[in-house]
Design a protein around this motif. Structure first.
Motif, PDB file in Angstrom:
ATOM      1  N   ARG A 174       0.848  -1.194   0.000  1.00 22.73           N
ATOM      2  CA  ARG A 174       0.000   0.000   0.000  1.00 22.73           C
ATOM      3  C   ARG A 174       0.886   1.248   0.000  1.00 22.73           C
ATOM      4  NH1 ARG A 174      -3.572  -0.869   5.170  1.00 22.73           N
ATOM      5  NH2 ARG A 174      -1.556  -1.630   5.903  1.00 22.73           N
ATOM      6  N   ASN A 175       0.439   2.261  -0.705  1.00 17.53           N
ATOM      7  CA  ASN A 175       1.140   3.539  -0.752  1.00 17.53           C
ATOM      8  C   ASN A 175       1.268   4.132   0.648  1.00 17.53           C
ATOM      9  OD1 ASN A 175       2.381   5.622  -2.215  1.00 17.53           O
ATOM     10  ND2 ASN A 175       0.490   6.791  -2.303  1.00 17.53           N
ATOM     11  N   LEU A 180       5.992   0.363  -3.672  1.00 15.97           N
ATOM     12  CA  LEU A 180       5.177  -0.531  -4.507  1.00 15.97           C
ATOM     13  C   LEU A 180       3.698  -0.183  -4.398  1.00 15.97           C
ATOM     14  CD1 LEU A 180       6.974  -3.949  -3.887  1.00 15.97           C
ATOM     15  CD2 LEU A 180       7.307  -2.308  -5.752  1.00 15.97           C
ATOM     16  N   GLY A 181       3.410   0.962  -3.796  1.00 13.88           N
ATOM     17  CA  GLY A 181       2.032   1.423  -3.681  1.00 13.88           C
ATOM     18  C   GLY A 181       1.494   1.928  -5.004  1.00 13.88           C
ATOM     19  N   ASN A 182       0.249   2.353  -4.978  1.00 15.90           N
ATOM     20  CA  ASN A 182      -0.441   2.773  -6.196  1.00 15.90           C
ATOM     21  C   ASN A 182      -0.982   4.184  -6.036  1.00 15.90           C
ATOM     22  OD1 ASN A 182      -1.595   2.652  -8.713  1.00 15.90           O
ATOM     23  ND2 ASN A 182      -3.330   1.413  -8.080  1.00 15.90           N
ATOM     24  N   THR A 183      -0.744   5.015  -7.030  1.00 17.71           N
ATOM     25  CA  THR A 183      -1.260   6.382  -6.995  1.00 17.71           C
ATOM     26  C   THR A 183      -2.414   6.592  -7.973  1.00 17.71           C
ATOM     27  OG1 THR A 183       0.340   7.164  -8.639  1.00 17.71           O
ATOM     28  CG2 THR A 183       0.987   7.320  -6.312  1.00 17.71           C
ATOM     29  N   SER A 184      -2.826   5.547  -8.691  1.00 20.37           N
ATOM     30  CA  SER A 184      -3.844   5.717  -9.736  1.00 20.37           C
ATOM     31  C   SER A 184      -5.264   5.787  -9.204  1.00 20.37           C
ATOM     32  CB  SER A 184      -3.757   4.585 -10.761  1.00 20.37           C
ATOM     33  OG  SER A 184      -4.312   3.391 -10.245  1.00 20.37           O
ATOM     34  N   GLY A 185      -5.510   5.197  -8.030  1.00 19.61           N
ATOM     35  CA  GLY A 185      -6.870   5.157  -7.502  1.00 19.61           C
ATOM     36  C   GLY A 185      -7.703   4.027  -8.080  1.00 19.61           C
ATOM     37  N   ASN A 186      -7.106   3.179  -8.911  1.00 28.06           N
ATOM     38  CA  ASN A 186      -7.798   2.001  -9.448  1.00 28.06           C
ATOM     39  C   ASN A 186      -6.793   0.860  -9.594  1.00 28.06           C
ATOM     40  OD1 ASN A 186      -6.462   2.303 -12.016  1.00 28.06           O
ATOM     41  ND2 ASN A 186      -7.940   3.880 -12.554  1.00 28.06           N
ATOM     42  N   SER A 187      -7.141  -0.172 -10.347  1.00 29.48           N
ATOM     43  CA  SER A 187      -6.275  -1.348 -10.435  1.00 29.48           C
ATOM     44  C   SER A 187      -5.031  -1.141 -11.293  1.00 29.48           C
ATOM     45  CB  SER A 187      -7.069  -2.545 -10.959  1.00 29.48           C
ATOM     46  OG  SER A 187      -7.518  -2.281 -12.276  1.00 29.48           O
ATOM     47  N   PRO A 212       4.465   5.550  -6.891  1.00 25.54           N
ATOM     48  CA  PRO A 212       4.828   6.932  -6.550  1.00 25.54           C
ATOM     49  C   PRO A 212       6.108   7.380  -7.267  1.00 25.54           C
ATOM     50  CG  PRO A 212       4.383   5.654  -4.557  1.00 25.54           C
ATOM     51  CD  PRO A 212       4.347   4.705  -5.711  1.00 25.54           C
ATOM     52  N   SER A 213       7.038   6.449  -7.477  1.00 19.41           N
ATOM     53  CA  SER A 213       8.304   6.734  -8.160  1.00 19.41           C
ATOM     54  C   SER A 213       8.715   5.473  -8.917  1.00 19.41           C
ATOM     55  CB  SER A 213       9.386   7.115  -7.157  1.00 19.41           C
ATOM     56  OG  SER A 213      10.676   6.977  -7.719  1.00 19.41           O
ATOM     57  N   ALA A 214       8.886   5.586 -10.219  1.00 20.05           N
ATOM     58  CA  ALA A 214       9.268   4.416 -11.029  1.00 20.05           C
ATOM     59  C   ALA A 214      10.627   3.862 -10.604  1.00 20.05           C
ATOM     60  CB  ALA A 214       9.278   4.780 -12.512  1.00 20.05           C
ATOM     61  N   SER A 215      11.583   4.731 -10.329  1.00 16.85           N
ATOM     62  CA  SER A 215      12.912   4.244  -9.954  1.00 16.85           C
ATOM     63  C   SER A 215      12.893   3.559  -8.584  1.00 16.85           C
ATOM     64  CB  SER A 215      13.947   5.367  -9.985  1.00 16.85           C
ATOM     65  OG  SER A 215      13.613   6.379  -9.069  1.00 16.85           O
ATOM     66  N   GLN A 260      13.675  -0.494  -7.636  1.00 17.40           N
ATOM     67  CA  GLN A 260      14.553  -0.926  -6.535  1.00 17.40           C
ATOM     68  C   GLN A 260      13.806  -1.840  -5.570  1.00 17.40           C
ATOM     69  OE1 GLN A 260      15.744   2.896  -4.976  1.00 17.40           O
ATOM     70  NE2 GLN A 260      17.733   2.801  -5.988  1.00 17.40           N
ATOM     71  N   ALA A 261      12.576  -1.465  -5.237  1.00 15.43           N
ATOM     72  CA  ALA A 261      11.777  -2.264  -4.306  1.00 15.43           C
ATOM     73  C   ALA A 261      11.467  -3.634  -4.896  1.00 15.43           C
ATOM     74  CB  ALA A 261      10.489  -1.529  -3.942  1.00 15.43           C
ATOM     75  N   LEU A 262      11.145  -3.690  -6.183  1.00 14.53           N
ATOM     76  CA  LEU A 262      10.887  -4.978  -6.844  1.00 14.53           C
ATOM     77  C   LEU A 262      12.120  -5.878  -6.779  1.00 14.53           C
ATOM     78  CD1 LEU A 262       8.865  -3.784  -9.950  1.00 14.53           C
ATOM     79  CD2 LEU A 262       8.005  -5.283  -8.135  1.00 14.53           C
TER      80      LEU A 262
END
Length: 140
Positions: free
Chosen positions: A42-43, A74-81, A86-89, A93-95
């Motif tokens: 979760r964001n 690994l959270g989501n900022t889109s509000g949907n699926s 929040p940051s691609a880079s 790294q988290a992945l």
């Protein structure tokens, strides 16, 4: 002490707590799949119920001898699926970090949405699958 060999984990597990009022199913999955890590994707580790706040989940996990890690990258900022981190880079790294853990320990990705088809954790799990070649299993 028994150590797991790399790639002995059978799945990338995901779980959404939805409107659950208690930890019963969550704990059952932790036990059934011998989960060693819960990765909160979760964001912001907050919820409509304090029970599902990060600190509370961490306490629950610790009571089951499971490590809890909050991964807001690994959270989501889109509000949907659709997953928009929040940051691609930072997400990349988290992945990488999570993929290393998943290859040696049984992990469960945790998010709020009950149905995996409606949650970004499905995309996160797919990215982890691409890195680890482990199949994804959604627990609902």
């Amino acid at each position: 002490m028994i150590c797991k060999d790399i790639n002995t984990n059978n799945y990338i597990l995901t779980f959404g707590y939805g409107n659950r009022k208690d930890y019963d199913e969550f704990i059952q999955y932790l036990k059934s799949f011998d989960v060693r890590y819960v990765i909160d994707v979760r964001n912001s580790p907050r919820a409509w119920s304090r029970k599902w706040y990060g600190q509370e989940i961490q306490s629950c996990c610790e009571s089951q001898n499971v490590k809890y890690i909050s991964m807001p990258a690994l959270g989501n900022t889109s509000g949907n699926s659709k997953w928009i981190p929040p940051s691609a880079s930072l997400a990349t790294q988290a992945l990488e970090e999570v993929s290393k853990i998943i290859q040696s320990e049984t992990c469960l990705l945790l998010c709020a949405e009950l149905q995996s088809a409606r949650c970004h954790r499905t995309e996160v799990a797919l990215k982890l699958h691409e890195l680890t070649k482990l199949p994804v299993r959604h627990l609902e």
